[in-house]
Motif scaffolding. Structure first.
Motif, short mmCIF file in Angstrom:
data_model
loop_
_atom_site.label_atom_id
_atom_site.label_comp_id
_atom_site.label_asym_id
_atom_site.label_seq_id
_atom_site.Cartn_x
_atom_site.Cartn_y
_atom_site.Cartn_z
N LEU A 1 -17.25 -31.03 -12.02
CA LEU A 1 -16.92 -31.35 -13.41
C LEU A 1 -17.81 -32.49 -13.91
CD1 LEU A 1 -13.01 -31.21 -13.46
CD2 LEU A 1 -14.63 -29.46 -14.17
N PHE A 2 -18.36 -32.29 -15.12
CA PHE A 2 -19.24 -33.28 -15.71
C PHE A 2 -18.83 -33.53 -17.15
CE2 PHE A 2 -21.59 -31.33 -12.30
CZ PHE A 2 -22.26 -32.38 -11.71
N LYS A 3 -18.99 -34.78 -17.59
CA LYS A 3 -18.75 -35.15 -18.97
C LYS A 3 -20.11 -35.22 -19.67
CE LYS A 3 -15.64 -38.22 -19.78
NZ LYS A 3 -14.92 -39.53 -19.88
N THR B 1 -11.35 -25.99 -17.74
CA THR B 1 -12.46 -26.39 -18.60
C THR B 1 -12.80 -25.25 -19.54
OG1 THR B 1 -14.00 -25.63 -16.90
CG2 THR B 1 -13.42 -27.97 -16.91
N ALA B 2 -13.47 -25.58 -20.62
CA ALA B 2 -13.80 -24.58 -21.64
C ALA B 2 -14.75 -23.52 -21.07
CB ALA B 2 -14.45 -25.26 -22.84
N VAL C 1 -15.90 -32.13 -21.40
CA VAL C 1 -15.84 -31.91 -19.95
C VAL C 1 -16.17 -30.45 -19.67
CG1 VAL C 1 -14.41 -32.01 -17.89
CG2 VAL C 1 -14.14 -33.75 -19.68
N VAL C 2 -17.18 -30.22 -18.86
CA VAL C 2 -17.69 -28.87 -18.61
C VAL C 2 -17.81 -28.65 -17.11
CG1 VAL C 2 -19.57 -27.25 -19.07
CG2 VAL C 2 -18.95 -28.94 -20.79
N HIS C 3 -17.55 -27.41 -16.69
CA HIS C 3 -17.72 -27.04 -15.28
C HIS C 3 -19.20 -26.85 -14.98
CE1 HIS C 3 -17.26 -24.84 -11.49
NE2 HIS C 3 -16.02 -25.31 -11.46
#
Length: 379
Positions: free
Chosen positions: A269-271, A101-102, A282-284
């Motif tokens: 993980l979440f959108k 993830t970014a 998508v981010v941690h």
């Protein structure tokens, strides 16, 4: 903390490109690192550039040509790995491509730690001008692969080939006698069986050590981690440092928002989405925190769920109790069921479901049929 434990060689590879280093006499500025998740075997390639064609060419001629195709390749979101060329090669060779993830390098922590170790080793040998690091890189990798890894307790070379790497000390101490060499040549099958046995033994030891290492690392990481669960529609802030040209890093705005939780993909993980027309990201969970401001989001409407259940099949009336077509109320004998049909609840109005609804159909289960109805007693 979520762990990813491998059980065999070449099941998953990790790759990363080191930051620009001082330019050498050969024109090299970058380092491409490829590491196997299970054996920890590492290959390092000095590069003059890091365009997509160069990275793909090194993967094909540097690793795949010698060791074959892995099942999966894991990397960051660099443009080289996300390019159509690299993605096309992975598709052609049936290799699954995953990414971090970014703004979360921990998702590729193994190869990041390998980069750090190799750089520390290089710093002990290069000149003060740091322009000859590519002369020593191969020797550093040789030393790395012949040293027992902390996670497995076994050298990556032995995990890869079933035997320890032959070092200069082995040449000084002497080589096997001619009789032993001749025996090996006469019994090739027994030699292959021995190598296979050594590999299986080393891999079994490594698996047990990796299990203990993963538990230890997870316990250490989770000590200072506070678990936070986000639901769809929650407002959060995202860790996204805003770099301003000529500005001071200490004054950067590191948290942006509010963002909206669109979907929970996994436990970590979440959108999320920033505005109505912006793309999903998508981010941690480590890069999110709860929004406590006064702003609200009017464009996001959580989906509502309407459940359509199939009516259970109930054999309530016996064959001797038939319903009459006139639909009137009928009482026949005492202690027998009574059927009452009324027009009180009949209506011509059509009910429309609300917007943003998700339709789901529930099939009747066996338990729904186990319904007992007592007959109504009419005085």
């Amino acid at each position: 903390m979520k762990s990813y434990v491998m059980g065999t060689r070449f099941q998953r590879l990790a790759s990363d490109i080191a930051v620009p280093l001082p330019t050498t006499e050969q024109g090299n500025r970058y380092i491409l690192v490829i590491q196997d998740y299970f054996t920890k075997f590492t290959e390092v390639y000095p590069l003059c550039d890091i365009n997509a064609e160069t990275i793909a060419n090194v993967f094909l001629k540097g690793w795949i040509k010698r060791n074959g195709c892995p099942v999966e390749i894991h990397s960051d979101q660099g443009t080289q790995y996300e390019s159509q060329l690299f993605q096309g090669i992975c598709k052609l060779l049936h290799i699954s491509k995953t990414r971090t993830t970014a703004m979360h390098p921990r998702s590729d922590g193994m190869v990041e730690r390998g980069n750090r170790t190799i750089k520390e080793m290089l710093s002990k040998y290069i000149d003060r001008n740091q322009s000859d690091w590519d002369k020593y890189i191969d020797y550093m990798v040789m030393a790395y692969n012949s040293t027992p890894h902390d996670s497995t307790g076994i050298t990556p070379y032995r995990m890869m080939f079933g035997d320890e790497m032959k070092m200069p000390l082995d040449l000084i101490a002497g080589s096997p006698s001619d009789d032993d060499v001749e025996t090996h040549f006469k019994n090739e099958h027994s030699f292959v069986a021995k190598i296979r046995e050594e590999l299986e033994k080393a891999h079994e030891i490594a698996r047990e050590k990796l299990k203990r290492t993963v538990i230890r690392q997870k316990d250490y990481y989770d000590r200072n981690v506070k678990e936070i669960n986000y639901a769809n529609g929650d407002l959060v802030r995202r860790w996204q440092p805003q770099v301003v040209k000529g500005g001071k890093k200490k004054l950067y705005r590191n948290w942006t928002g509010p963002w909206v939780i669109i979907e929970k993909l996994t436990d970590v993980l979440f959108k999320i989405r920033h505005s109505k027309n912006s793309p999903n990201v998508v981010v941690h969970a480590d890069n999110l925190k709860k929004y406590t401001g006064v702003k609200s989001v009017s464009w996001f409407k959580p989906e509502k769920t309407i459940l359509h259940a199939q009516p259970p099949l109930i054999n309530y009336f016996d064959s001797e109790h038939e319903l009459r077509s006139n639909g009137a109320s009928e009482n026949t004998h005492d202690n027998e069921p009574t059927l009452i049909q009324s027009d009180e609840y009949q209506t011509d109005e059509t009910l429309e479901p609300p917007e943003n609804c998700v339709y789901k159909t529930l099939e009747p289960s066996d338990s729904s049929l186990n319904i007992t109805l007592e007959p109504q007693t009419v005085p």
